[in-house]
Design a protein around this motif. Structure first.
Motif, PDB file in Angstrom:
ATOM      1  N   VAL A  73       0.912  -1.369   0.003  1.00 45.75           N
ATOM      2  CA  VAL A  73      -0.089  -0.007  -0.077  1.00 45.75           C
ATOM      3  C   VAL A  73       0.921   1.158   0.007  1.00 45.75           C
ATOM      4  O   VAL A  73       0.129   2.328  -0.183  1.00 45.75           O
ATOM      5  N   TYR A  74       2.197   1.147   0.274  1.00 45.52           N
ATOM      6  CA  TYR A  74       3.067   2.277   0.074  1.00 45.52           C
ATOM      7  C   TYR A  74       3.167   2.683  -1.423  1.00 45.52           C
ATOM      8  O   TYR A  74       3.961   1.983  -2.161  1.00 45.52           O
ATOM      9  N   ARG A  75       2.509   3.800  -1.754  1.00 47.11           N
ATOM     10  CA  ARG A  75       2.401   4.148  -3.136  1.00 47.11           C
ATOM     11  C   ARG A  75       3.093   5.440  -3.728  1.00 47.11           C
ATOM     12  O   ARG A  75       3.269   5.483  -5.096  1.00 47.11           O
ATOM     13  N   ALA A  76       3.722   6.175  -2.900  1.00 46.08           N
ATOM     14  CA  ALA A  76       4.299   7.440  -3.347  1.00 46.08           C
ATOM     15  C   ALA A  76       5.021   8.129  -2.251  1.00 46.08           C
ATOM     16  O   ALA A  76       4.959   7.880  -0.960  1.00 46.08           O
ATOM     17  N   SER A  77       6.179   8.709  -2.900  1.00 47.62           N
ATOM     18  CA  SER A  77       6.896   9.593  -2.271  1.00 47.62           C
ATOM     19  C   SER A  77       7.400  10.918  -2.694  1.00 47.62           C
ATOM     20  O   SER A  77       7.841  10.472  -3.991  1.00 47.62           O
ATOM     21  N   MET A  78       7.429  11.907  -2.155  1.00 48.67           N
ATOM     22  CA  MET A  78       8.093  12.991  -2.848  1.00 48.67           C
ATOM     23  C   MET A  78       9.394  13.136  -2.444  1.00 48.67           C
ATOM     24  O   MET A  78       9.834  13.462  -1.643  1.00 48.67           O
ATOM     25  N   ALA A  79      10.367  12.475  -3.314  1.00 45.05           N
ATOM     26  CA  ALA A  79      11.785  12.499  -3.181  1.00 45.05           C
ATOM     27  C   ALA A  79      12.553  13.561  -3.469  1.00 45.05           C
ATOM     28  O   ALA A  79      12.423  14.142  -4.298  1.00 45.05           O
ATOM     29  N   ILE A  80      13.519  13.942  -2.402  1.00 45.50           N
ATOM     30  CA  ILE A  80      14.432  15.117  -2.670  1.00 45.50           C
ATOM     31  C   ILE A  80      15.698  14.387  -3.195  1.00 45.50           C
ATOM     32  O   ILE A  80      16.112  13.720  -2.991  1.00 45.50           O
ATOM     33  N   PRO A  81      15.953  15.275  -4.319  1.00 44.51           N
ATOM     34  CA  PRO A  81      16.880  15.106  -5.136  1.00 44.51           C
ATOM     35  C   PRO A  81      18.258  15.430  -4.066  1.00 44.51           C
ATOM     36  O   PRO A  81      18.577  16.697  -4.075  1.00 44.51           O
ATOM     37  N   LEU A  82      18.550  14.684  -3.079  1.00 42.04           N
ATOM     38  CA  LEU A  82      19.421  14.879  -2.072  1.00 42.04           C
ATOM     39  C   LEU A  82      20.678  15.314  -2.358  1.00 42.04           C
ATOM     40  O   LEU A  82      21.182  16.394  -1.931  1.00 42.04           O
ATOM     41  N   LYS A  83      21.448  14.928  -3.392  1.00 41.54           N
ATOM     42  CA  LYS A  83      22.702  15.256  -3.821  1.00 41.54           C
ATOM     43  C   LYS A  83      22.692  16.791  -4.196  1.00 41.54           C
ATOM     44  O   LYS A  83      23.548  17.626  -4.322  1.00 41.54           O
ATOM     45  N   GLY A  84      21.687  16.844  -5.104  1.00 38.51           N
ATOM     46  CA  GLY A  84      21.395  18.300  -5.711  1.00 38.51           C
ATOM     47  C   GLY A  84      20.952  19.341  -4.722  1.00 38.51           C
ATOM     48  O   GLY A  84      21.863  20.540  -4.914  1.00 38.51           O
ATOM     49  N   VAL A  85      20.319  18.952  -3.944  1.00 39.04           N
ATOM     50  CA  VAL A  85      20.294  20.056  -2.576  1.00 39.04           C
ATOM     51  C   VAL A  85      21.546  20.282  -1.876  1.00 39.04           C
ATOM     52  O   VAL A  85      22.068  21.352  -1.499  1.00 39.04           O
ATOM     53  N   GLY A  86      22.048  19.333  -1.554  1.00 38.13           N
ATOM     54  CA  GLY A  86      23.419  19.269  -0.980  1.00 38.13           C
ATOM     55  C   GLY A  86      24.618  19.936  -2.030  1.00 38.13           C
ATOM     56  O   GLY A  86      25.064  20.908  -1.185  1.00 38.13           O
ATOM     57  N   ASP A  87      24.481  19.885  -3.160  1.00 39.54           N
ATOM     58  CA  ASP A  87      25.456  20.762  -3.987  1.00 39.54           C
ATOM     59  C   ASP A  87      24.998  22.200  -3.830  1.00 39.54           C
ATOM     60  O   ASP A  87      25.822  23.119  -3.947  1.00 39.54           O
ATOM     61  N   ALA A  88      23.605  22.451  -4.081  1.00 43.33           N
ATOM     62  CA  ALA A  88      23.122  23.862  -4.135  1.00 43.33           C
ATOM     63  C   ALA A  88      23.636  24.519  -3.040  1.00 43.33           C
ATOM     64  O   ALA A  88      23.621  25.991  -2.852  1.00 43.33           O
ATOM     65  N   ILE A  89      23.665  24.037  -1.836  1.00 38.24           N
ATOM     66  CA  ILE A  89      23.715  24.943  -0.540  1.00 38.24           C
ATOM     67  C   ILE A  89      25.274  25.459  -0.616  1.00 38.24           C
ATOM     68  O   ILE A  89      25.296  26.482  -0.388  1.00 38.24           O
ATOM     69  N   VAL A  90      26.024  24.481  -1.226  1.00 38.94           N
ATOM     70  CA  VAL A  90      27.543  24.972  -1.334  1.00 38.94           C
ATOM     71  C   VAL A  90      28.061  25.855  -2.484  1.00 38.94           C
ATOM     72  O   VAL A  90      28.325  26.871  -2.438  1.00 38.94           O
ATOM     73  N   VAL A 113      14.963  23.476  -5.534  1.00 35.18           N
ATOM     74  CA  VAL A 113      14.958  22.278  -6.124  1.00 35.18           C
ATOM     75  C   VAL A 113      13.757  21.536  -5.931  1.00 35.18           C
ATOM     76  O   VAL A 113      13.283  21.031  -4.756  1.00 35.18           O
ATOM     77  N   PRO A 114      13.117  21.193  -6.758  1.00 25.78           N
ATOM     78  CA  PRO A 114      11.803  20.716  -6.787  1.00 25.78           C
ATOM     79  C   PRO A 114      11.686  19.123  -6.380  1.00 25.78           C
ATOM     80  O   PRO A 114      12.645  18.499  -6.811  1.00 25.78           O
ATOM     81  N   LEU A 115      11.073  18.644  -5.529  1.00 23.60           N
ATOM     82  CA  LEU A 115      10.934  17.278  -5.140  1.00 23.60           C
ATOM     83  C   LEU A 115      10.439  16.663  -6.310  1.00 23.60           C
ATOM     84  O   LEU A 115       9.547  17.174  -7.017  1.00 23.60           O
ATOM     85  N   GLU A 116      10.707  15.300  -6.353  1.00 21.91           N
ATOM     86  CA  GLU A 116      10.200  14.595  -7.408  1.00 21.91           C
ATOM     87  C   GLU A 116       9.274  13.514  -6.772  1.00 21.91           C
ATOM     88  O   GLU A 116       9.493  12.830  -6.008  1.00 21.91           O
ATOM     89  N   LEU A 117       8.101  13.297  -7.558  1.00 21.83           N
ATOM     90  CA  LEU A 117       7.085  12.133  -7.278  1.00 21.83           C
ATOM     91  C   LEU A 117       7.490  10.838  -7.717  1.00 21.83           C
ATOM     92  O   LEU A 117       7.830  10.891  -8.874  1.00 21.83           O
ATOM     93  N   VAL A 118       7.907  10.125  -6.571  1.00 21.19           N
ATOM     94  CA  VAL A 118       8.283   8.710  -7.111  1.00 21.19           C
ATOM     95  C   VAL A 118       7.059   7.855  -6.830  1.00 21.19           C
ATOM     96  O   VAL A 118       6.759   7.845  -5.430  1.00 21.19           O
ATOM     97  N   THR A 119       6.683   6.914  -7.655  1.00 24.81           N
ATOM     98  CA  THR A 119       5.351   6.215  -7.365  1.00 24.81           C
ATOM     99  C   THR A 119       5.960   4.889  -7.403  1.00 24.81           C
ATOM    100  O   THR A 119       6.941   4.284  -7.809  1.00 24.81           O
ATOM    101  N   GLU A 120       5.012   3.800  -6.827  1.00 25.56           N
ATOM    102  CA  GLU A 120       4.992   2.373  -6.816  1.00 25.56           C
ATOM    103  C   GLU A 120       5.660   1.754  -8.249  1.00 25.56           C
ATOM    104  O   GLU A 120       4.888   2.185  -9.270  1.00 25.56           O
ATOM    105  N   GLY A 121       6.759   1.021  -8.205  1.00 29.16           N
ATOM    106  CA  GLY A 121       7.198   0.288  -9.177  1.00 29.16           C
ATOM    107  C   GLY A 121       7.992   1.252 -10.378  1.00 29.16           C
ATOM    108  O   GLY A 121       8.359   0.987 -11.172  1.00 29.16           O
TER     109      GLY A 121
END
Lengths: 308, 358
Positions: free
Chosen positions: A252-269, A286-294
């Motif tokens: 039933v875990y069907r979605a997550s708004m994923a942070i482009p973690l490295k992108g944000v990390g780089d953007a800070i510096v 840095v917009p989060l990206e919608l990651v869905t099931e599968g």
């Protein structure tokens, strides 16, 4: 103590090219840790020392550290502001001391730039996706629980975004519970109680994946089918356990708004670097990206975090 | 034993340590009973309110949710009860839980140990931390609040240095620990019942239980009475550490993993709230396991009921704060009752003595 530090030493510290990041609860959220580790790596690459402080939920402790950094005259401060208005005056003090101030995920009057996410917009996209799913699979009817975090403005923004996005798509859904949960333990405990009061809750949305991971455990522990075709759990940040569930699918875990973690990390510096060079950077969102099931994106983000 | 039952000390020890006079004993039991019963009455009233507001509250499955949600806290609170009665405290248990849970999780996922060995590693980690606390506070006599507050920060940092990201996927055995049952009763409930049962047994039937009260009432007097004060305090710190280790395992089992920054975070405050709300004196020398069990249920029911009724988070903060204030006033009320009855008893004895002389 810092007052006793000789002026020459303070000047030396200022010349050390430090990027000081104040990030409450950063050590409790795995995704943020990954992002900040990337900042450290990027900083080292560009000749900066990235210093991170995690004051937990203690805003007074956070302000004490910020004042120390101002006294120390670090060149750049990057700050997560749980209550933005509270930080206006200290941001002003920092800028008056010649320090560049970057606000993470929020906008202050006294700042040089914002780096981070559009908290409301990202929350809204999750809400809209869940609403779309409810409209298609459940005919627009569902009982929804929202796991938010009212104690900080970013949590309020994300929560409001989720709610608005959901109701914009499916106005007839019933939001039966809105509770605070930000980590797996709280997510589990709160959801177990919610499922007691409302056993027919079939949609759980959260502002943090760790909380919705706990909600998923509660879903399973309460005897519900982990692959219930009428169930939906979705969170934000794109943590490793959440992305793994999405990659594997069949739950039933069907979605997550994923942070482009490295992108944000780089953007800070890079934003800090450009500010120090005198450029007017504007805001770096840095917009989060919608990651869905599968979705294959789940595997990409897992690779980014070194989990694949 | 006179040292332990002197009329100048208004803190009530268990019956075995009290003034041998039947009257004195009756007074002491009566006061403790009153304090505990106030909490029981409050618990019953609260349950009635929640039952009237939510049909989901008064059900067997919800009771299971309450006790399993609060099981890990209960295990630590049981052990902490003895430590606080002895006049000590361990504020590092939250971070101890985090480190022990992380060691347990890594034992499975990274080191490939069996579930049994991982459980042993988790408990040993907790107990090891207890040894350090015990040596510093119990043997060397350092201030327990300062030392364990330091350990609270130190252990969280060590956990994050050890492994800064979440570890998950602990397998079937841990799923059973966190969610399964034994003889139809949740494993988590077994853990908390055994913990409280063991503590009740120690305090009510063993000589060590009496020593704990004695040390809590007056450590110096207990030392002069040749009681094994240092080894007792060391043992209590180890027991509390081991209980925190076990709690880390229980939480890791429930969550199927461990998060270095959040596992056990601020649990020390919940544990301390339960112990103090249960009538254990922070200064030591007084407290009953029954009171602590009642307080454990009280906070569990409060938390559960407010969520069932979908009370906004800010209001929940107010309710939790009020519970703490209630705890403080209960303690003050108990002390007031004790000092008054003690004073009356003294006056009566003086009058009786004066009459006998006349």
């Amino acid at each position: 103590m810092l007052v006793l530090v000789p002026l020459s030493m303070r000047e030396a510290l200022a010349e050390e090219k430090i990027i000081a990041i104040s990030f409450p609860n950063s050590s409790t959220i795995g995704a943020v840790t990954t992002s900040l580790n990337q900042s450290r790596a990027k900083g080292a690459e560009m000749g900066y020392k990235v210093v991170v402080d995690d004051p937990g939920a203690d805003m007074n402790k956070q302000i004490n550290t910020l004042k120390t950094w101002i006294q120390q005259k670090v060149p750049v401060i990057v700050c997560v502001t749980p209550q933005p208005a509270v930080f206006e005056s200290i941001a002003k003090q920092a800028r008056e001391a010649g320090i560049k101030w970057i606000t993470y995920g929020e906008t202050l009057k006294n700042q040089d730039a914002t780096v981070g996410y559009a908290q409301y917009d990202d929350g809204r996209r999750l809400g809209e996706y869940a609403g779309q799913w409810i409209a298609e699979k459940l005919g627009g009817k569902a009982k929804v629980a929202i796991l938010g975090y009212q104690k900080a403005s970013w949590g309020q923004l994300r929560g409001k975004g989720i709610k608005d996005g959901l109701l914009a798509k499916v106005p007839d859904v019933e939001i039966v519970a809105e509770q605070d949960a930000i980590n797996p333990s709280d997510g589990l405990n709160v959801t177990r109680a919610i499922l007691q009061a409302n056993p027919d809750v079939n949609v759980i949305l959260g502002i943090e994946d760790p909380a919705t991971e706990g909600a998923y455990k509660a879903w399973v522990a309460s005897g519900k089918d982990k692959a219930d075709p009428n169930g939906f759990i979705g969170g934000m940040d794109g943590t490793i356990p959440a992305l793994t569930l999405l990659k594997d699918g069949g739950t039933v875990y069907r979605a997550s708004m994923a942070i482009p973690l490295k992108g944000v990390g780089d953007a800070i510096v890079t934003t800090a670097d450009r500010l120090l060079k005198g450029e007017n950077t504007g805001d770096t969102i840095v917009p989060l990206e919608l990651v869905t099931e599968g979705s294959p994106k789940a595997a990409d983000y897992l690779k980014e975090q070194g989990a694949l | 034993m006179t040292l332990l039952t002197g009329t100048n000390d208004t803190r009530a020890a268990p019956p075995a340590l009290n003034n041998p006079s039947v009257k004195g004993r009756q007074f002491s039991i009566s006061n403790d009973t009153v304090v505990t019963n106030i909490l029981v009455v409050a618990l019953v009233v609260m349950m009635l309110v929640f039952s009237s507001q939510s049909s989901a509250f008064f059900t067997l499955s919800n009771f299971e949710v309450i006790v399993t949600n609060y099981a890990a806290v209960g295990v630590v609170a049981a052990a902490m009860t003895l430590l606080v009665i002895s006049g000590n405290v361990d504020l590092s248990v939250g971070s101890n839980i985090g480190l022990s849970g992380m060691v347990t999780a890594l034992s499975i996922t990274n080191f490939g140990l069996s579930a049994g060995m991982a459980v042993a590693a988790g408990i040993a980690t907790g107990a090891g931390i207890g040894v350090i606390n015990g040596l510093l506070c119990g043997v060397l006599g350092f201030n327990a609040i300062i030392v364990t507050l330091g350990m609270l920060a130190l252990l969280r940092g060590v956990t994050l240095l050890f492994n800064s990201t979440e570890v998950y996927g602990l397998g079937e055995t841990f799923f059973w620990i966190g969610n399964g049952d034994l003889l139809g009763i949740p494993v988590l409930l077994w853990a908390v019942v055994l913990a409280f049962g063991a503590v009740a047994l120690v305090t009510s039937t063993t000589i060590w239980g009496r020593y704990i009260y004695a040390v809590g009432i007056n450590r110096q007097a207990a030392f002069l009475a040749a009681l094994p004060v240092r080894s007792l305090l060391l043992s209590l710190h180890i027991a509390t550490g081991a209980a925190a280790g076990l709690a880390g395992i229980l939480l890791a089992g429930r969550l199927d993993g461990a998060s270095p920054g959040s596992l056990g975070l601020q649990l020390e405050m919940q544990v301390l709230t339960i112990v103090l709300l249960g009538g254990v004196a922070f200064a030591g020398g007084r407290g009953r396991v029954f009171g602590v069990i009642t307080a454990w249920l009280f906070l569990g029911v409060l938390d559960n009921g407010l969520t069932l009724l979908n009370v906004p988070p800010f209001v929940q903060l107010v309710a939790s704060g009020l519970a703490l204030v209630f705890a403080a006033s209960l303690d003050a009320f108990g002390n007031l009752l004790r000092s008054r009855t003690s004073h009356r008893r003294l006056v009566k004895e003086q009058r009786r003595n004066a009459n006998e002389h006349n």
